[in-house]
Design a protein around this motif. Structure first.
Motif, PDB file in Angstrom:
ATOM      1  N   ASN A 202      33.900  42.416  51.137  1.00  0.00           N
ATOM      2  CA  ASN A 202      34.573  41.139  50.941  1.00  0.00           C
ATOM      3  C   ASN A 202      35.461  40.811  52.129  1.00  0.00           C
ATOM      4  N   ARG A 203      35.613  39.501  52.360  1.00  0.00           N
ATOM      5  CA  ARG A 203      36.484  39.004  53.423  1.00  0.00           C
ATOM      6  C   ARG A 203      37.411  37.936  52.870  1.00  0.00           C
ATOM      7  N   VAL A 204      38.636  37.939  53.372  1.00  0.00           N
ATOM      8  CA  VAL A 204      39.603  36.900  53.046  1.00  0.00           C
ATOM      9  C   VAL A 204      40.375  36.567  54.315  1.00  0.00           C
ATOM     10  N   SER A 205      40.373  35.276  54.683  1.00  0.00           N
ATOM     11  CA  SER A 205      41.169  34.801  55.817  1.00  0.00           C
ATOM     12  C   SER A 205      41.990  33.616  55.345  1.00  0.00           C
ATOM     13  N   SER A 206      43.199  33.499  55.850  1.00  0.00           N
ATOM     14  CA  SER A 206      44.070  32.413  55.385  1.00  0.00           C
ATOM     15  C   SER A 206      45.019  31.965  56.486  1.00  0.00           C
ATOM     16  N   LEU A 207      45.429  30.725  56.375  1.00  0.00           N
ATOM     17  CA  LEU A 207      46.454  30.138  57.233  1.00  0.00           C
ATOM     18  C   LEU A 207      47.365  29.322  56.334  1.00  0.00           C
ATOM     19  N   THR A 208      48.625  29.714  56.243  1.00  0.00           N
ATOM     20  CA  THR A 208      49.555  29.041  55.339  1.00  0.00           C
ATOM     21  C   THR A 208      50.863  28.751  56.053  1.00  0.00           C
ATOM     22  N   GLY A 209      51.519  27.709  55.587  1.00  0.00           N
ATOM     23  CA  GLY A 209      52.855  27.368  56.045  1.00  0.00           C
ATOM     24  C   GLY A 209      53.791  27.340  54.849  1.00  0.00           C
ATOM     25  N   SER A 210      55.023  27.753  55.037  1.00  0.00           N
ATOM     26  CA  SER A 210      55.959  27.812  53.913  1.00  0.00           C
ATOM     27  C   SER A 210      57.338  27.336  54.331  1.00  0.00           C
ATOM     28  N   LEU A 211      58.058  26.825  53.357  1.00  0.00           N
ATOM     29  CA  LEU A 211      59.445  26.411  53.516  1.00  0.00           C
ATOM     30  C   LEU A 211      60.279  27.170  52.503  1.00  0.00           C
ATOM     31  N   SER A 212      61.450  27.634  52.930  1.00  0.00           N
ATOM     32  CA  SER A 212      62.345  28.368  52.053  1.00  0.00           C
ATOM     33  C   SER A 212      63.735  27.754  52.142  1.00  0.00           C
TER      34      SER A 212
END
Length: 544
Positions: free
Chosen positions: A264-274
């Motif tokens: 299995n493969r998982v790739s991600s690109l995320t942006g977050s605000l805190s």
């Protein structure tokens, strides 16, 4: 010098070939191999060698010798144990019980480092088991728990390492037992090792960055089901400095492979605000894109989003919630923690993908985890707390893994939901630890691509209840009562097992560093395979 000698002794114990310790005929007949020990060797060597380096180089790094509190920063505690167990059902069968006398010799060592270039802890035991008045062949079991971090370049380049060797159930519906030394064909020695080098620093005064690679491997003795490895990398860029509103961008890719065929493969690109309006509260949101094949082995692009909340009104109390939406299954984690001066309570409800090293860390699942959490205020340093907790459990006559639920070897990608409520109380003379847990493991892939329990079941449900009570009779002796119940269910009512066990023991310190335990237990298993087992045991442990 002493640390270097103990490091070499530990490494040699891990590397020793079984044929050198036991009759070669036994290993030839069973086709055993030393692979599980070899997998954990890298992390164990890293910590041991680092401990020796820290002590030998004390003049440069200030790591060895006593700290300002008078405690040594490198602590080595070798030990040797002898245990005699008489059981009326060594092979855990309903009929044709095999009464036997088991002799277990257990050399071991605990090492912890608290300062310097390498920090962490290692606890290793080698169990040599000989069966008398039984046809069962002698065997060797290993137990290892090691974790550490090496700071190779000051404040820039680090390597995190973890390794473990433990006994796990191959199937949730096979024979279950509370004593791993019994002749249980459903037991597997499972070794896991992981290394994660990371580079961290600053991009001017604008942002911080952390670039991390990771590799891990799991090996199950006498089987290919459960063998897996994973590799990945991640990059995080976040706002530098302290501010009420911060941001971060995360990019990651991960590949996991099981020897039985699932990849299995998982790739991600995320942006977050805190956003942190004050010191007690923190709120966050995230959004991004993912590409994965966890659901049906077909790579698909999808959106992901989530939110999190954390409230920490004091150092003793924490409430947190985290939710993320994924195409292959939502993940969440809700946690409540509170410590009193002599007790601790923790509740968690979490769901995550379990595929090689995708799984998230869970709530306390053992006596060790509970007291490691409870003594956080008393012993803030993790390495010193590790030694403190192990010594505390040993003097109380409690097993470090007594509360652990019936762990099962992983065989492919699943969605695992775990709920756990645990409580520990340390009174003036009485110590109580109790836990209730429920785990629902749901298959992600099709049955044709799964193995083990999930080849015939879409889910595996496990429940566990346990209670340990230790009462100090005198300043040097205590009585311990342990009660455990574990249940496992599959898709049909016929696929179920139940294990109930009760044990009582008397624990006494015969000297400053000698512990003696005398006890008895009764166990009953029902379901597909049922049996009754009664045993008496005596254990003598000498610390050096």
């Amino acid at each position: 010098m002493a640390v270097a000698v103990m490091a070499m002794a530990t490494v040699m114990a891990l590397k020793t070939r079984p044929a050198e310790l036991m009759p070669s005929r036994y290993f030839h007949e069973r086709n055993l191999s030393p692979r599980p020990r070899a997998l954990a060797l890298a992390a164990a060597c890293l910590l041991c060698a680092g401990s020796a380096w820290a002590q030998d180089g004390s003049s440069q790094v200030g790591a060895a010798g006593p700290t300002a509190t008078g405690r040594p920063s490198v602590l080595v505690e070798p030990r040797f144990g002898v245990m005699q167990t008489w059981t009326d059902n060594n092979r855990l069968t309903r009929t044709g019980k095999d009464a036997a006398l088991l002799t277990t010799l257990t050399p071991g060592v605990s090492i912890s480092t608290t300062r310097g270039a390498v920090r962490g802890s290692l606890d290793y035991s080698l169990n040599g088991i000989v069966y008398t008045k039984s046809d069962e062949k002698a065997r060797i079991q290993h137990s290892l728990s090691a974790k550490g971090v090496a700071e190779l370049i000051d404040r820039l380049f680090f390597v995190d390492a973890n390794a473990s060797i433990s006994q796990q159930a191959a199937s949730a519906f096979g024979v279950q037992s509370v004593d791993p030394s019994l002749a249980n064909s459903n037991r597997r020695e499972t070794a896991t090792v992981s290394l994660a080098p990371r580079l961290q620093g600053h991009i001017g005064s604008v942002a911080n960055f952390e670039l991390r690679a990771n590799t891990s491997a799991t090996n199950v003795s006498d089987a290919v089901i459960g063998d897996s490895h994973a590799n990945g990398a991640s990059l995080r860029v976040s706002r530098a400095g302290r501010a009420a509103l911060t941001w971060s961008v995360d990019a990651s890719t991960q590949k996991s492979s099981f020897k039985t065929g699932a990849q299995n493969r998982v790739s991600s690109l995320t942006g977050s605000l805190s956003y942190k309006p004050d010191i007690d509260w923190q709120l966050g949101v995230l959004a991004g894109r993912e590409r994965s094949d966890l659901k049906d082995f077909v790579l698909r692009n999808s959106s992901t989003y989530g939110a999190n909340l954390s409230w920490t009104p004091s150092l003793r109390t924490k409430l947190s919630a985290d939710f993320q939406s994924h195409e292959y299954g939502d993940s969440f984690s809700y946690n409540l923690e509170h410590r009193w001066s002599r007790s601790a309570l923790r509740f968690s409800d979490s769901q995550s993908v379990n595929a090689a090293n995708f799984q998230n860390a869970g709530a306390p699942r053992s006596n060790y985890d509970l007291y490691f959490f409870q003594f956080a205020s008393l012993v803030p340093d993790p390495a010193q707390r590790d030694v403190f907790v192990r010594n505390f459990l040993r003097t109380q006559g409690l097993s470090a893994d007594a509360l652990a639920s019936s762990a099962v070897v992983d065989t492919g990608p699943t969605v695992l939901r775990t709920q756990l409520l645990s409580y520990s109380l340390q009174g003036v003379r009485t110590t109580v630890t109790t836990t209730a847990s429920r785990s629902n493991n749901r298959r992600l892939a099709s049955a044709s691509s799964s193995s083990g329990d999930f080849a015939a079941n879409g889910r595996v449900l496990q429940r566990s209840l346990s209670l340990n009570v230790s009462h100090n009779l005198t300043p040097t002796s205590s009585a311990v009562l342990s009660v455990i119940q574990q249940d496992s269910e599959g898709d049909s009512a016929a696929q179920s097992t139940t294990l109930r066990s009760i044990s009582a023991s008397w624990n006494c310190r015969l000297g400053a560093r000698v512990n003696f335990t005398l006890g008895a237990r009764a166990a009953h298993s029902g379901g597909l395979i049922s049996y009754r087992e009664n045993a008496m045991f005596a254990n003598l442990v000498q610390q050096f």
